[in-house]
Design an enzyme around this catalytic site. Structure first.
Site, PDB file in Angstrom:
ATOM      1  N   LYS A 102       0.885  -1.182   0.000  1.00 23.01           N
ATOM      2  CA  LYS A 102       0.000   0.000   0.000  1.00 23.01           C
ATOM      3  C   LYS A 102       0.911   1.216   0.000  1.00 23.01           C
ATOM      4  O   LYS A 102       1.499   1.570   1.014  1.00 23.01           O
ATOM      5  CB  LYS A 102      -0.875  -0.018   1.253  1.00 23.01           C
ATOM      6  CG  LYS A 102      -2.262   0.581   1.101  1.00 23.01           C
ATOM      7  CD  LYS A 102      -2.330   2.069   0.906  1.00 23.01           C
ATOM      8  CE  LYS A 102      -1.938   2.910   2.099  1.00 23.01           C
ATOM      9  NZ  LYS A 102      -1.660   4.315   1.672  1.00 23.01           N
TER      10      LYS A 102
ATOM     11  N   GLU B  83       9.254   1.010  10.921  1.00 23.81           N
ATOM     12  CA  GLU B  83      10.376   1.948  10.745  1.00 23.81           C
ATOM     13  C   GLU B  83       9.758   3.334  10.719  1.00 23.81           C
ATOM     14  O   GLU B  83       9.086   3.696   9.754  1.00 23.81           O
ATOM     15  CB  GLU B  83      11.092   1.682   9.425  1.00 23.81           C
ATOM     16  CG  GLU B  83      11.906   0.422   9.425  1.00 23.81           C
ATOM     17  CD  GLU B  83      12.806   0.304   8.193  1.00 23.81           C
ATOM     18  OE1 GLU B  83      12.561   0.978   7.188  1.00 23.81           O
ATOM     19  OE2 GLU B  83      13.754  -0.483   8.271  1.00 23.81           O
TER      20      GLU B  83
ATOM     21  N   CYS C 168      14.462  10.104   6.923  1.00 24.78           N
ATOM     22  CA  CYS C 168      14.359   9.846   8.366  1.00 24.78           C
ATOM     23  C   CYS C 168      15.704   9.970   9.076  1.00 24.78           C
ATOM     24  O   CYS C 168      15.753  10.112  10.286  1.00 24.78           O
ATOM     25  CB  CYS C 168      13.754   8.472   8.603  1.00 24.78           C
ATOM     26  SG  CYS C 168      14.686   7.171   7.784  1.00 24.78           S
TER      27      CYS C 168
HETATM   28  P1  NAD Z   1       2.691   8.441   6.968  1.00 17.31           P
HETATM   29  O1  NAD Z   1       2.749   7.760   8.261  1.00 17.31           O
HETATM   30  O2  NAD Z   1       1.800   9.594   6.799  1.00 17.31           O
HETATM   31  O3  NAD Z   1       2.282   7.397   5.843  1.00 17.31           O
HETATM   32  C1  NAD Z   1       3.012   6.189   5.647  1.00 17.31           C
HETATM   33  C2  NAD Z   1       2.081   5.145   5.068  1.00 17.31           C
HETATM   34  O4  NAD Z   1       1.176   4.730   6.101  1.00 17.31           O
HETATM   35  C3  NAD Z   1       1.212   5.654   3.922  1.00 17.31           C
HETATM   36  O5  NAD Z   1       1.081   4.642   2.957  1.00 17.31           O
HETATM   37  C4  NAD Z   1      -0.108   5.928   4.621  1.00 17.31           C
HETATM   38  O6  NAD Z   1      -1.207   5.880   3.749  1.00 17.31           O
HETATM   39  C5  NAD Z   1      -0.150   4.784   5.620  1.00 17.31           C
HETATM   40  N1  NAD Z   1      -1.013   4.987   6.796  1.00 17.31           N
HETATM   41  C6  NAD Z   1      -1.190   6.125   7.491  1.00 17.31           C
HETATM   42  N2  NAD Z   1      -2.034   5.904   8.527  1.00 17.31           N
HETATM   43  C7  NAD Z   1      -2.381   4.605   8.487  1.00 17.31           C
HETATM   44  C8  NAD Z   1      -3.224   3.781   9.288  1.00 17.31           C
HETATM   45  N3  NAD Z   1      -3.861   4.257  10.339  1.00 17.31           N
HETATM   46  N4  NAD Z   1      -3.352   2.477   8.956  1.00 17.31           N
HETATM   47  C9  NAD Z   1      -2.682   1.972   7.885  1.00 17.31           C
HETATM   48  N5  NAD Z   1      -1.893   2.703   7.081  1.00 17.31           N
HETATM   49  C10 NAD Z   1      -1.730   4.011   7.385  1.00 17.31           C
HETATM   50  O7  NAD Z   1       4.212   8.800   6.622  1.00 17.31           O
HETATM   51  P2  NAD Z   1       4.746   9.615   5.383  1.00 17.31           P
HETATM   52  O8  NAD Z   1       4.407  11.049   5.630  1.00 17.31           O
HETATM   53  O9  NAD Z   1       4.328   8.959   4.105  1.00 17.31           O
HETATM   54  O10 NAD Z   1       6.319   9.370   5.488  1.00 17.31           O
HETATM   55  C11 NAD Z   1       7.150  10.175   6.228  1.00 17.31           C
HETATM   56  C12 NAD Z   1       7.501   9.529   7.551  1.00 17.31           C
HETATM   57  O11 NAD Z   1       8.137   8.280   7.312  1.00 17.31           O
HETATM   58  C13 NAD Z   1       8.488  10.355   8.341  1.00 17.31           C
HETATM   59  O12 NAD Z   1       8.124  10.393   9.689  1.00 17.31           O
HETATM   60  C14 NAD Z   1       9.794   9.591   8.158  1.00 17.31           C
HETATM   61  O13 NAD Z   1      10.731   9.809   9.187  1.00 17.31           O
HETATM   62  C15 NAD Z   1       9.307   8.197   8.112  1.00 17.31           C
HETATM   63  N6  NAD Z   1      10.304   7.326   7.473  1.00 17.31           N
HETATM   64  C16 NAD Z   1      11.009   6.459   8.251  1.00 17.31           C
HETATM   65  C17 NAD Z   1      11.986   5.651   7.683  1.00 17.31           C
HETATM   66  C18 NAD Z   1      12.774   4.687   8.525  1.00 17.31           C
HETATM   67  O14 NAD Z   1      13.492   3.888   7.950  1.00 17.31           O
HETATM   68  N7  NAD Z   1      12.687   4.711   9.841  1.00 17.31           N
HETATM   69  C19 NAD Z   1      12.245   5.730   6.311  1.00 17.31           C
HETATM   70  C20 NAD Z   1      11.508   6.618   5.547  1.00 17.31           C
HETATM   71  C21 NAD Z   1      10.526   7.410   6.147  1.00 17.31           C
END
Ligand code: NAD
Length: 491
Positions: free
Chosen positions: A183, A258, A292
Site C-alpha cells: 500500500k 520503521e 528519516c
Molecule cells: P505516513 O505515516 O503519513 O504514511 C506512511 C504510510 O502509512 C502511507 O502509505 C499511509 O497511507 C499509511 N497509513 C497512514 N495511517 C495509516 C493507518 N492508520 N493504517 C494503515 N496505514 C496508514 O508517513 P509519510 O508522511 O508517508 O512518510 C514520512 C515519515 O516516514 C516520516 O516520519 C519519516 O521519518 C518516516 N520514514 C522512516 C523511515 C525509517 O526507515 N525509519 C524511512 C523513511 C521514512
C-alpha cells in the site's frame, strides 16, 4: 524533451491501474496525484475498494502457497531477475519518482540504485541457515526449530522513497517465502505501481506482489485488519505506527515499524570542522530534508559555533534549487502543500519563541517558485533545546543550530527527544567517540560520517522511531516465524 511516463510501452501503461493478481484493475473512484514542483495534477489513481483489498489478499494467499514450496536459491534467482529488469527500466523509474515526489533526478537515480541494492542484500540469504537443531532429552529424537514464512505480508510505505522502500520490503519478504500486498502513500503511488510492473516483467509469479492504492486510514486499515494478512510492515510516521500497532493488537499480529527520526549532529571541540560542515550540510539537504536520517538539529561546541554557522550558511547559499528533472539541480520542492505548511509553521513558531533566521525561512525568491511546494534552505540560531523545531521531526530543509558547553549537556540534549533512530558524532578523540556511542539512545550512531545507511547492516529505531527494521540478517528475521518439530526416529 524527456520521454512521457504514461503511454504505450511504459511501465505505467496509458494510465495508472491497481496491480492485483498480475492484472491492471481500475476503480470508479480516483485520487489525484500531483507534481510537487508545479502543483499541477499528474495523474488520477484508482482508489481501492474493500473488494479490491480482499481480492489482492486472496491472490497473495494463493500465490504464496506455491512460493513457499520453492527453494531459497530459486527465490534468489527471481529477485536477481527483478534486479536485471530494474536496470533496464532504471531511468524511467527515476523519472516517475521525480514526477510525483520531486527529488532531483540525480537523487532519484540513486534511489533506483538503492532499490537494486536492497534486493541484492535480500537475495544474499539464499544459503542462510534456515533453522537449528536442539539436543533432545532422548537419543533417537530430533528437535528442529525451523524458519517459516508468515504467509501474506501487508507492506505499507511512505512517499519519501517510494521505489526504494518498495524493494526494501519485498526483498526480504519474498526471500523468506511470503507474498506481499503493498500500500503506497497517497502522494506517491505511481512508483509502486511501476515497481510492481517491473516485478511482473521479471517473471515474479502473478499474485505474489500486489499493489492497492488509497488512504492509509481506510485502505491501509482494511489491509491490516483483514484475516488473510499475517504480518504488517510499515515505514512511515510515528502516528501511523501507533495506529497500526493498535489495529494489529486485535489480531495479535506481528508488526515491524520503521518510523520517524530527529537525528542530532554533535560537533565536539576537537572535530575536523571541514569534515563536520560538509557532512552536516549533506545530511540536512538530501531529498529536501525529507529523509528519516536527516540532520534535524546540530549541536556545535560553543568554541566552534560561530564559525560553523558562517561556513554552513555560505554553503547553503550556493545550493542550486530548481527543476528536479535537471541534472544539475541539488534541491527540489517539498512533497505537498501540507508538508510545506508544517515546515513553515515550525519555523514561524521558533521565530516567535525567539529564534533568529540566518538564512531562508520561506519560499525561495523567483517566479518559478510561486507554484509548487518550494522551501528555501533555512538556518536558525538562538534556538532553545525545548523548542518544537528541536523536538519535532521537521522533514524539511531547515537546520536549527545550538551551541553547547559540556559533554553531559549535549548528550542529554541529544537524548531529549522521543525519537531514537540516527545520531551523528564528530570528534577526533577516540575516547569521546566511544563514550558518546555508549551514551546515545539511538539505533544508529555514525562517527565522523553520515548515511545513507548500508543495507547489509541494520537500520532500526529506538523509542518512538520504531520496532524492528528490514535490512540485513536482522531485518530478514522479521519476515519469518518459527516452527519447532519433534521427530522420533529411534527404536
Ligand atoms: P505516513 O505515516 O503519513 O504514511 C506512511 C504510510 O502509512 C502511507 O502509505 C499511509 O497511507 C499509511 N497509513 C497512514 N495511517 C495509516 C493507518 N492508520 N493504517 C494503515 N496505514 C496508514 O508517513 P509519510 O508522511 O508517508 O512518510 C514520512 C515519515 O516516514 C516520516 O516520519 C519519516 O521519518 C518516516 N520514514 C522512516 C523511515 C525509517 O526507515 N525509519 C524511512 C523513511 C521514512
Amino acid at each position: 524533451m524527456t520521454d512521457p511516463i504514461f503511454g504505450p510501452g511504459t511501465l505505467l501503461g496509458p494510465e495508472p491501474a491497481l496491480h492485483i493478481r498480475g492484472r491492471r484493475v481500475t476503480a470508479a473512484e480516483t485520487r489525484p496525484v500531483e507534481n510537487p514542483a508545479t502543483g499541477e495534477q499528474l495523474a488520477a489513481v484508482p482508489e481501492a475498494t474493500p473488494d479490491d483489498v480482499a481480492e489482492a489478499l486472496e491472490a497473495a494467499a494463493a500465490a504464496q502457497r506455491a512460493w513457499a514450496r520453492t527453494s531459497h536459491p530459486r527465490r534468489a534467482e527471481v529477485l536477481a531477475a527483478v534486479m536485471a529488469e530494474l536496470d533496464t527500466h532504471a531511468e524511467e523509474l527515476a523519472r516517475i519518482v521525480v514526477a510525483e515526489q520531486g527529488k532531483p533526478i540525480t537523487e532519484a537515480r540513486g534511489e533506483i540504485g538503492g532499490a537494486r541494492l536492497f534486493l541484492d542484500v535480500a537475495l544474499g540469504n539464499k544459503y542462510r541457515d534456515v533453522g537449528e537443531l536442539v539436543a533432545p532429552n532422548t537419543a533417537g529424537e530430533q528437535i528442529a526449530i525451523r524458519e517459516e514464512p508468515y504467509g501474506v505480508v501487508a507492506a505499507i510505505i511512505p512517499w519519501n522513497f517510494p521505489a526504494a522502500i518498495f524493494a526494501r520490503k519485498i526483498g526480504p519478504a519474498l526471500m523468506a517465502g511470503n507474498a506481499v500486498v503493498v500500500k503506497p502513500s497517497e502522494l506517491t503511488p505511481l512508483s509502486a505501481l511501476a515497481m510492481a510492473r517491473v516485478c511482473q516483467l521479471a517473471g515474479v509469479p502473478d499474485g505474489l506482489v500486489n499493489v492497492v492504492c488509497g488512504e492509509g486510514r481506510v485502505v491501509g486499515r482494511q489491509l491490516v485488519e483483514h484475516p488473510l494478512t499475517s504480518m504488517v510492515t510499515l515505514t512511515g510516521s510515528t502516528r501511523a505506527g501507533r495506529e497500526i500497532l493498535a489495529q494489529a493488537a486485535g489480531k495479535v499480529m506481528a508488526v515491524s515499524l520503521e518510523l520517524g527520526g530527529k537525528a542530532p549532529v554533535i560537533i565536539f571541540p576537537d572535530a575536523d570542522l571541514d569534515l563536520a560542515v560538509g557532512k552536516a550540510f549533506e545530511a540536512r539537504f538530501w531529498n529536501c530534508g525529507q529523509v528519516c536520517t536527516c540532520n534535524e538539529r546540530t549541536y556545535v561546541h560553543a568554541s566552534l559555533h560561530d564559525e560553523f554557522v558562517a561556513r554552513f550558511v555560505e554553503r547553503a547559499k550556493g545550493i542550486r534549487i530548481g527543476d528536479p528533472a535537471a541534472d544539475d539541480t541539488q534541491l527540489g520542492p517539498k512533497v505537498s502543500a501540507a508538508e510545506w505548511d508544517k515546515v513553515k509553521g515550525l519555523v514561524d513558531g521558533a521565530v516567535a519563541a525567539g529564534a533568529k533566521v540566518v538564512l531562508g525561512g520561506d519560499r525561495p525568491e523567483g517566479g518559478r517558485f510561486t507554484r509548487g511546494h518550494w522551501f528555501a534552505p533555512t538556518v536558525l540560531t538562538g534556538v532553545a533545546n525545548d523548542m518544537e523545531v528541536v523536538q519535532r521531526e521537521v522533514f524539511g530543509p531547515v537546520l536549527p543550530v545550538l551551541p553547547f558547553d559540556g559533554y553531559d549537556e549535549v548528550i542529554d540534549w541529544a537524548n531529549s527527544t522521543d525519537y531514537g533512530l540516527t545520531s551523528y558524532v564528530f570528534t577526533e578523540d577516540l575516547r569521546t567517540a566511544m563514550r558518546a556511542t555508549d551514551d546515545l539512545e539511538f539505533g544508529e550512531v555514525y562517527v565522523n560520517a553520515v548515511g545513507p545507511e548500508q543495507f547489509q547492516a541494520f537500520h532500526s529505531g529506538w523509542k518512538l522511531s520504531g520496532l524492528g527494521g528490514d535490512d540485513g540478517r536482522h531485518g530478514y528475521d522479521r519476515y519469518v516465524r518459527r516452527k519447532t518439530v519433534y521427530l522420533r526416529y529411534g527404536g
